[in-house]
Scaffold this active site. Sequence first.
Site, PDB file in Angstrom:
ATOM      1  N   TYR A   1       0.907  -4.217  12.021  1.00 48.98           N
ATOM      2  CA  TYR A   1       0.905  -2.801  11.612  1.00 48.98           C
ATOM      3  C   TYR A   1       1.745  -1.929  12.531  1.00 48.98           C
ATOM      4  O   TYR A   1       2.603  -1.167  12.081  1.00 48.98           O
ATOM      5  CB  TYR A   1      -0.534  -2.286  11.501  1.00 48.98           C
TER       6      TYR A   1
ATOM      7  N   ASN B   1     -10.352  -2.598   2.576  1.00 48.77           N
ATOM      8  CA  ASN B   1     -10.088  -2.571   1.136  1.00 48.77           C
ATOM      9  C   ASN B   1     -11.384  -2.253   0.391  1.00 48.77           C
ATOM     10  O   ASN B   1     -12.446  -2.169   1.000  1.00 48.77           O
ATOM     11  CB  ASN B   1      -9.565  -3.926   0.672  1.00 48.77           C
TER      12      ASN B   1
ATOM     13  N   HIS C   1       0.828  -1.222   0.000  1.00 45.75           N
ATOM     14  CA  HIS C   1       0.000   0.000   0.000  1.00 45.75           C
ATOM     15  C   HIS C   1       0.859   1.269   0.000  1.00 45.75           C
ATOM     16  O   HIS C   1       0.517   2.271   0.629  1.00 45.75           O
ATOM     17  CB  HIS C   1      -0.950   0.030   1.200  1.00 45.75           C
TER      18      HIS C   1
HETATM   19  C1  HEM Z   1      -2.111 -10.894   8.003  1.00 44.51           C
HETATM   20  C2  HEM Z   1      -2.389 -10.215   6.928  1.00 44.51           C
HETATM   21  C3  HEM Z   1      -1.872  -8.834   6.678  1.00 44.51           C
HETATM   22  C4  HEM Z   1      -0.687  -8.286   7.036  1.00 44.51           C
HETATM   23  C5  HEM Z   1       0.448  -8.949   7.794  1.00 44.51           C
HETATM   24  C6  HEM Z   1      -0.682  -6.924   6.543  1.00 44.51           C
HETATM   25  C7  HEM Z   1       0.370  -6.053   6.678  1.00 44.51           C
HETATM   26  C8  HEM Z   1       0.374  -4.743   6.260  1.00 44.51           C
HETATM   27  C9  HEM Z   1       1.468  -3.847   6.414  1.00 44.51           C
HETATM   28  C10 HEM Z   1       2.818  -4.217   7.034  1.00 44.51           C
HETATM   29  C11 HEM Z   1       1.093  -2.649   5.918  1.00 44.51           C
HETATM   30  C12 HEM Z   1       1.922  -1.371   5.862  1.00 44.51           C
HETATM   31  C13 HEM Z   1       1.493  -0.493   7.002  1.00 44.51           C
HETATM   32  C14 HEM Z   1       2.359   0.735   7.161  1.00 44.51           C
HETATM   33  O1  HEM Z   1       3.525   0.727   6.757  1.00 44.51           O
HETATM   34  O2  HEM Z   1       1.842   1.716   7.731  1.00 44.51           O
HETATM   35  C15 HEM Z   1      -0.260  -2.781   5.463  1.00 44.51           C
HETATM   36  C16 HEM Z   1      -1.007  -1.770   4.926  1.00 44.51           C
HETATM   37  C17 HEM Z   1      -2.341  -1.905   4.641  1.00 44.51           C
HETATM   38  N1  HEM Z   1      -3.094  -3.048   4.703  1.00 44.51           N
HETATM   39 FE1  HEM Z   1      -2.495  -4.845   5.303  1.00 44.51          FE
HETATM   40  N2  HEM Z   1      -1.858  -6.660   5.922  1.00 44.51           N
HETATM   41  C18 HEM Z   1      -2.622  -7.804   5.983  1.00 44.51           C
HETATM   42  C19 HEM Z   1      -3.870  -7.976   5.481  1.00 44.51           C
HETATM   43  C20 HEM Z   1      -4.671  -6.968   5.046  1.00 44.51           C
HETATM   44  C21 HEM Z   1      -6.070  -7.092   4.767  1.00 44.51           C
HETATM   45  C22 HEM Z   1      -6.896  -8.374   4.913  1.00 44.51           C
HETATM   46  C23 HEM Z   1      -6.499  -5.855   4.417  1.00 44.51           C
HETATM   47  C24 HEM Z   1      -7.886  -5.433   4.077  1.00 44.51           C
HETATM   48  C25 HEM Z   1      -8.850  -5.655   4.903  1.00 44.51           C
HETATM   49  C26 HEM Z   1      -5.379  -4.946   4.472  1.00 44.51           C
HETATM   50  C27 HEM Z   1      -5.441  -3.600   4.220  1.00 44.51           C
HETATM   51  C28 HEM Z   1      -4.372  -2.738   4.329  1.00 44.51           C
HETATM   52  C29 HEM Z   1      -4.455  -1.328   4.015  1.00 44.51           C
HETATM   53  C30 HEM Z   1      -5.682  -0.557   3.563  1.00 44.51           C
HETATM   54  C31 HEM Z   1      -3.180  -0.807   4.219  1.00 44.51           C
HETATM   55  C32 HEM Z   1      -2.728   0.630   3.969  1.00 44.51           C
HETATM   56  C33 HEM Z   1      -2.958   1.496   5.184  1.00 44.51           C
HETATM   57  C34 HEM Z   1      -2.541   2.919   4.848  1.00 44.51           C
HETATM   58  O3  HEM Z   1      -3.218   3.543   4.010  1.00 44.51           O
HETATM   59  O4  HEM Z   1      -1.531   3.382   5.409  1.00 44.51           O
HETATM   60  N3  HEM Z   1      -4.279  -5.657   4.850  1.00 44.51           N
HETATM   61  N4  HEM Z   1      -0.672  -4.087   5.662  1.00 44.51           N
END
Ligand code: HEM
Length: 492
Positions: free
Chosen positions: A348, A138, A65
């Site tokens: 996160y 999402n 992202h």
């Molecule tokens: C275990 C599964 C998941 C892991 C380990 C994971 C991990 C991460 C990580 C490390 C980031 C970067 C955050 C940052 O640097 O601030 C991120 C961002 C994000 N993830 Fe996940 N994620 C997972 C599943 C999901 C799922 C299922 C969704 C949707 C429901 C999702 C939606 C998002 C969104 C929208 C962001 C961006 C947030 C922003 O705008 O800063 N992720 N995720």
Amino acid sequence: MDPYKYRPSSAFNSPFCTTNSGAPVWNNNSSLTVGARGPVLLEDYHLVEKLANFDRERIAERVVHARGASAKGFFEVTHDIAHLTCADFLRAPGVQTPVIVRFSTVIHERGSPETLRDPRGFAVKFYTREGNFDLVGNNFPVFFIRDGMKFPDMVHALKPNPKSHIQENWRVLDFFSHHPESLHMFTFLFDDIGIPQDYRHMDGSGVHTFTLINRAGKSTYVKFHWKPTCGVKSLLEEEAIRVGGANHSHATQDLYDSIAAGNYPEWKLFIQIMDPDHEDKFDFDPLDVTKTWPEDILPLQPVGRLVLNKNIDNFFNENEQLAFCPSIVVPGVYYSDDKMLQTRIFSYSDTQRYRLGPNYLQLPANAPKCAHHNNHYDGSMNFMHRDEEIDYFPSRYDQVRHAEVYPIPSTVCSGKREKCIIQKENNFKQPGERYRTFTPDRQERFIRRWVEALSDPRITYEIRSIWITYWSQADKSLGQKLASRLNVRPSI
Ligand code: HEM
């Protein structure tokens, strides 16, 4: 002189250029040299500071992202759900809460085009009177996998090949050929809505099951859904090529320009609710993130509206330094046992301590907008002004007390320690049902995208055959069409 008056802020700009420590700079054009032609003197502190600052301007981009756009506004309750939750920000119709929202693509880098086939992030931070609530979702209501153990591998497969640095279908479809639970998500990603027209014309979803808890301690499972008032619109391949070719930031621009023109994007928030006692009544596991809840049985109920009416002032502060985290909830909202959600609870804040530093929650965009207090402090880049002498708890000198007790789900958890898959996988029914809701021309585009993806020359006969077997189980005619166009037999 008030030493606290001039906090770093453009509100306190001096009429002349200064160093970071405030000393006037008398020449910001030329380096300090010996004679007119140099060499340059190291004692030109302003030059060294200017370059050192520049050299460190970029921080690590988000591991996923990375490409995103944010905006601010408010959430307003329109329908009373106080019987379901004691969340203060949902206490009554008419209550407004300030928000910041970040939309994003998932896989590619910070500067990548916004026209790629990819899920879109839809993350909302509610600055409530009882702390922040982050709904980090999402645009699709399901996810590829159901166990966080697989997330890093999944992201590696979707990211560019570590050798060529190109996203390659053979890697993606190799990985997912081991994961039939991804089929449902692919009925969204390879559908027309796989490339949203922009961020304003897309749905949002909390994706996971959360728990609402009311004052009496009663738990209700909940799913959150955002619906844009201007409707969902997508780009077909040819349009995406045209739009992306002309402007690789078209969605960021659309969001910014709409808000600047007073055409404020708006979404309605709906919930679906389920009594936790009924969770065994379905042929799927309601906590499985690869499943949707049938709307005819568990209808969408309106809750409120989200209006984005203010552009951010600064991209770095309010986008790059913005940190969302699904574990940030408020009293009245809790997690469920969804395994993916449970893994996200760890990941996160962990990445943000690395990406932004240990005091990232003190950054203005991330800090709560209500009074807050604890004894977690110091560490790198701490800028919290404290003058207390008591930095421990409990103390007879400090009146700080425990907050009111808010209910949390009181379910009994039991079972042996084990690593296993869930019992009701049911991987094929919902993808098949969704495919059959498509009109014939939409089905045809879906098939064409699969034929194209599976035609990657590095995809083996075995992998093609596995995919056709999967799609045949979702929908027999879909499987047959793919098999005949690819000249492959199903593997079973
Ligand atoms: C275990 C599964 C998941 C892991 C380990 C994971 C991990 C991460 C990580 C490390 C980031 C970067 C955050 C940052 O640097 O601030 C991120 C961002 C994000 N993830 Fe996940 N994620 C997972 C599943 C999901 C799922 C299922 C969704 C949707 C429901 C999702 C939606 C998002 C969104 C929208 C962001 C961006 C947030 C922003 O705008 O800063 N992720 N995720």
